[in-house]
Design a protein around this motif. Sequence first.
Motif, short mmCIF file in Angstrom:
data_model
loop_
_atom_site.label_atom_id
_atom_site.label_comp_id
_atom_site.label_asym_id
_atom_site.label_seq_id
_atom_site.Cartn_x
_atom_site.Cartn_y
_atom_site.Cartn_z
N VAL A 103 0.82 -1.22 0.00
CA VAL A 103 0.00 0.00 0.00
C VAL A 103 0.86 1.28 0.00
O VAL A 103 1.95 1.30 0.59
N ALA A 104 0.35 2.34 -0.66
CA ALA A 104 1.16 3.53 -0.91
C ALA A 104 1.25 4.45 0.31
O ALA A 104 0.66 5.53 0.33
N ASP A 105 1.94 4.00 1.35
CA ASP A 105 2.54 4.97 2.27
C ASP A 105 3.96 4.55 2.56
O ASP A 105 4.40 3.48 2.16
N PRO A 143 -12.12 15.08 3.48
CA PRO A 143 -11.23 14.17 4.20
C PRO A 143 -10.24 13.41 3.32
O PRO A 143 -9.09 13.24 3.70
N THR A 144 -10.68 12.91 2.17
CA THR A 144 -9.77 12.10 1.35
C THR A 144 -10.00 12.38 -0.14
O THR A 144 -11.07 12.85 -0.53
N VAL A 145 -9.00 12.02 -0.92
CA VAL A 145 -9.13 12.16 -2.37
C VAL A 145 -10.22 11.22 -2.91
O VAL A 145 -11.00 11.59 -3.79
N VAL A 146 -10.29 10.02 -2.33
CA VAL A 146 -11.32 9.08 -2.81
C VAL A 146 -12.72 9.63 -2.53
O VAL A 146 -13.62 9.52 -3.38
N ALA A 147 -12.92 10.28 -1.39
CA ALA A 147 -14.22 10.92 -1.12
C ALA A 147 -14.49 11.99 -2.18
O ALA A 147 -15.63 12.15 -2.64
N VAL A 161 -5.08 1.35 -13.56
CA VAL A 161 -5.15 2.60 -12.79
C VAL A 161 -5.62 2.28 -11.37
O VAL A 161 -6.29 1.25 -11.13
N TYR A 162 -5.30 3.17 -10.46
CA TYR A 162 -5.68 3.05 -9.04
C TYR A 162 -7.12 2.53 -8.91
O TYR A 162 -8.08 3.16 -9.37
N GLY A 163 -7.26 1.34 -8.29
CA GLY A 163 -8.53 0.61 -8.25
C GLY A 163 -9.78 1.40 -7.89
O GLY A 163 -10.83 1.24 -8.52
N LEU A 167 -8.71 11.29 -14.76
CA LEU A 167 -7.31 11.15 -15.14
C LEU A 167 -6.46 10.99 -13.88
O LEU A 167 -6.76 11.59 -12.84
N CYS A 168 -5.38 10.22 -13.99
CA CYS A 168 -4.44 10.09 -12.88
C CYS A 168 -3.13 10.74 -13.34
O CYS A 168 -2.46 10.23 -14.22
N ASN A 169 -2.78 11.88 -12.75
CA ASN A 169 -1.66 12.70 -13.22
C ASN A 169 -0.82 13.19 -12.04
O ASN A 169 -1.26 14.09 -11.33
N HIS A 187 0.57 9.19 -13.10
CA HIS A 187 -0.25 8.00 -13.12
C HIS A 187 0.26 6.89 -12.20
O HIS A 187 1.40 6.45 -12.30
N ASN A 188 -0.62 6.45 -11.30
CA ASN A 188 -0.39 5.28 -10.46
C ASN A 188 -1.20 4.14 -11.07
O ASN A 188 -2.41 4.30 -11.23
N PRO A 189 -0.64 3.01 -11.46
CA PRO A 189 0.68 2.51 -11.10
C PRO A 189 1.76 2.62 -12.18
O PRO A 189 2.87 2.13 -11.93
N THR A 238 -9.13 15.41 -12.40
CA THR A 238 -7.74 14.97 -12.45
C THR A 238 -7.19 14.77 -11.04
O THR A 238 -7.21 15.69 -10.22
N ASP A 239 -6.79 13.54 -10.76
CA ASP A 239 -6.27 13.18 -9.45
C ASP A 239 -4.76 13.44 -9.47
O ASP A 239 -4.01 12.71 -10.12
N GLU A 240 -4.34 14.50 -8.75
CA GLU A 240 -2.92 14.90 -8.80
C GLU A 240 -2.26 14.69 -7.44
O GLU A 240 -1.35 15.43 -7.04
N ILE A 241 -2.67 13.64 -6.76
CA ILE A 241 -2.15 13.36 -5.42
C ILE A 241 -0.65 13.03 -5.45
O ILE A 241 0.06 13.25 -4.47
N HIS A 242 -0.15 12.51 -6.61
CA HIS A 242 1.28 12.16 -6.70
C HIS A 242 2.12 13.27 -7.34
O HIS A 242 3.26 13.04 -7.75
N ALA A 243 1.55 14.50 -7.40
CA ALA A 243 2.21 15.62 -8.08
C ALA A 243 3.65 15.85 -7.66
O ALA A 243 4.49 16.24 -8.48
N ALA A 270 -1.79 16.54 0.83
CA ALA A 270 -0.40 16.50 1.31
C ALA A 270 -0.07 15.10 1.82
O ALA A 270 1.05 14.84 2.26
N SER A 271 -1.04 14.20 1.74
CA SER A 271 -0.92 12.91 2.42
C SER A 271 0.18 12.01 1.86
O SER A 271 0.95 11.42 2.62
N LYS A 272 0.29 11.91 0.53
CA LYS A 272 1.37 11.10 -0.06
C LYS A 272 2.69 11.86 0.10
O LYS A 272 3.69 11.31 0.52
N THR A 273 2.66 13.15 -0.29
CA THR A 273 3.88 13.95 -0.31
C THR A 273 4.63 13.93 1.01
O THR A 273 5.84 13.76 1.05
C1 PLP Z 1 -3.97 8.00 -7.44
C2 PLP Z 1 -4.42 7.92 -6.01
N1 PLP Z 1 -5.51 8.62 -5.62
C3 PLP Z 1 -5.96 8.56 -4.35
C4 PLP Z 1 -5.31 7.80 -3.40
C5 PLP Z 1 -5.86 7.75 -2.02
O1 PLP Z 1 -5.98 9.00 -1.46
P1 PLP Z 1 -6.87 9.22 -0.16
O2 PLP Z 1 -6.27 8.38 0.92
O3 PLP Z 1 -6.77 10.68 0.11
O4 PLP Z 1 -8.25 8.79 -0.53
C6 PLP Z 1 -4.18 7.07 -3.77
C7 PLP Z 1 -3.50 6.21 -2.78
O5 PLP Z 1 -2.67 5.39 -3.08
C8 PLP Z 1 -3.73 7.12 -5.09
O6 PLP Z 1 -2.64 6.45 -5.51
#
Ligand code: PLP
Length: 391
Positions: free
Chosen positions: A37-39, A95-99, A121-123, A169-171, A173-175, A201-206, A234-237
């Motif tokens: 898992v991505a932490d 609270p979260t990007v997924v929300a 792409v991220y499930g 879009l995942c930008n 891109h994970n994975p 556009t999900d830029e969490i990995h910017a 800021a969660s991944k960064t």
């Molecule tokens: C592309 C992407 N978006 C969102 C998330 C999850 O973010 P959050 O925990 O803020 O929902 C991840 C986590 O691995 C991710 O890789």
Amino acid sequence: MKYDRAFFDAGIDRRGTQSVKWAARGIMEEGMVPLWVADMDFACAQPIVDALHQRADHACFGYTFPGPEDSGALISFWRRRHKLALLPGYLVMLPTVVAGLRACVQTMTHPGDGVIIQSPVYGPFLDAVCESGRMVLDAGLRRDEQGRYTMDYEAIERFLQQGARLMILCNPHNPVSRAWTQEELRALLSLLNRYKARLVTDEIHADFVYSPREFVPVLSLPEAREDTVMLVAASKTFNIAGLQQATAICRDPDVVAMLRRYLERSGAQCGNIFALAGTRAAYQHCDDWLDGLLQYLQANQEALTGLLSDLLPHAVLTPMEATYLAWVDIRAYDTPNCEVGSRCKKHGVALTDGQFFGMSTGEGFMRINYGCPQGQLLEGVQRFAHAVKEG
Ligand SMILES: Cc1ncc(COP(=O)(O)O)c(C=O)c1O
């Protein structure tokens, strides 16, 4: 505090802390090396720890709202690190990007609408679409001999012609670790604009893009429509995913109002006291930690590349342009993913199964999280190689 190689080599003992990565039931067992898992297994920057202590010292934890300091910290971080100009009115804290993803799908489309994604792409992209009664339209990425992925514009256009309303879009891109270029993104936006389709556009990995590649925020491009929604955190960064704080950003006031209303109604509002304090400190005071981390991750990339080519010479490692997640093609070893998964468990290592990112596009692939001390990474990769070769 010096955030040098020794700091990141030291890692942090996470056993006994209810860490998902180290103790998820059914996945992790005593003695296993987690590369899934991505932490990351690093201590976060000291200003974050100090800010949390300071907030805890005021012994009242009542309802709290995100204030101008919170938006200001995010805005100046994005200006400083990515040269992107944002205004407080564009921000919706959540609270979260997924929300945020789910809120966008619900508010920007209707039941039955088609939503384009690009697997692998991220499930949760796929879940966000199909669990809300929308139709997944998978314009799967193209892959070349070297394992580098590109967009399939023809597939995207076919879906747009069929009436797709939204694309996620995942930008970066994970994975598949692509930092999309300006040219690629501009071509995508022009195509979407031609069919009046919207974009999230999900830029969490910017913040994880490695030279010579550069991160290009979609909102920095002239073709980006006003109603484009960018999701960041800021969660991944800064390795603070357990605090749970993210932000949706959009220049269209109607979309902002709609997202706010939706989040209010669903009770998914932001306002966790510690999340706000930690995120503020991360955006304001931790650039030196991030710069040290990026150097360390590049050294991990080299170590991973070297060891994988020694131990699994027929595996193809996708070029690592972005994120701290490596995408490995092990189809040459001719073993189904479920078998690789159970062998990995036997050999004491946990990776993410490629099929989490797409049932067909992820078959024969595994994802390795190299956001950990190098010793842990190399031990895990050795176990993985034994699992693939020896059964
Ligand atoms: C592309 C992407 N978006 C969102 C998330 C999850 O973010 P959050 O925990 O803020 O929902 C991840 C986590 O691995 C991710 O890789």
